[in-house]
Design an enzyme around this catalytic site. Structure first.
Site, PDB file in Angstrom:
ATOM      1  N   GLU A  45       0.823  -1.209   0.000  1.00 49.98           N
ATOM      2  CA  GLU A  45       0.000   0.000   0.000  1.00 49.98           C
ATOM      3  C   GLU A  45       0.858   1.261   0.000  1.00 49.98           C
ATOM      4  O   GLU A  45       0.567   2.222  -0.714  1.00 49.98           O
ATOM      5  CB  GLU A  45      -0.951   0.005   1.198  1.00 49.98           C
ATOM      6  N   GLU A  48       2.432   1.860  -3.418  1.00 49.10           N
ATOM      7  CA  GLU A  48       1.496   2.208  -4.488  1.00 49.10           C
ATOM      8  C   GLU A  48       1.347   3.715  -4.689  1.00 49.10           C
ATOM      9  O   GLU A  48       1.380   4.201  -5.803  1.00 49.10           O
ATOM     10  CB  GLU A  48       0.115   1.588  -4.221  1.00 49.10           C
ATOM     11  N   GLU A  49       1.171   4.442  -3.610  1.00 49.08           N
ATOM     12  CA  GLU A  49       0.876   5.875  -3.735  1.00 49.08           C
ATOM     13  C   GLU A  49       1.395   6.628  -2.528  1.00 49.08           C
ATOM     14  O   GLU A  49       0.708   6.692  -1.521  1.00 49.08           O
ATOM     15  CB  GLU A  49      -0.636   6.094  -3.837  1.00 49.08           C
TER      16      GLU A  49
END
Length: 116
Positions: A45, A48-49
């Protein structure tokens, strides 16, 4: 809240989901896939960003200020950042920006000088 030595906090802009394309920066959240190790999910997670910004800039976003729950969470983070004593939990009534249904955030309201 994850903070670096320059008092910046780790923030994300969603590539998918309800906040995609809104320009809102938020603290990372995510979903653990069925059967996925929770530590692997956290690493996935975050990769990812992610991005970094000063905490004050994060907390001042209009989106954060107008949503009671997010505003109270940023107040908790500010208390921790300022190294004010923070221990124990009390239910503080709040609503989300997604419904007007009352919910509770369990925090130490006395340390934050919040009204119930």
């Amino acid at each position: 809240m994850m903070q670096d030595s320059r008092s910046r906090v780790l923030v994300v802009q969603e590539k998918s989901g309800g906040f995609r394309g809104t320009g809102v920066w938020k603290f990372p959240t995510g979903v653990v896939d069925e059967g996925e190790d929770i530590c692997d999910a956290a690493v996935r997670e975050v990769k990812e960003e992610t991005g970094w910004m000063p905490f004050e800039e994060y907390a001042a976003q209009p989106f954060i200020q107008k949503h009671d729950l997010l505003k109270k969470i940023s107040e908790i983070c500010a208390a921790k950042k300022e190294k004010r004593e923070y221990a124990g939990f009390s239910p503080v009534a709040t609503t989300t920006g997604f419904s007007q249904k009352k919910s509770y955030l369990y925090i130490n309201s006395q340390c934050l000088n919040l009204e119930d």
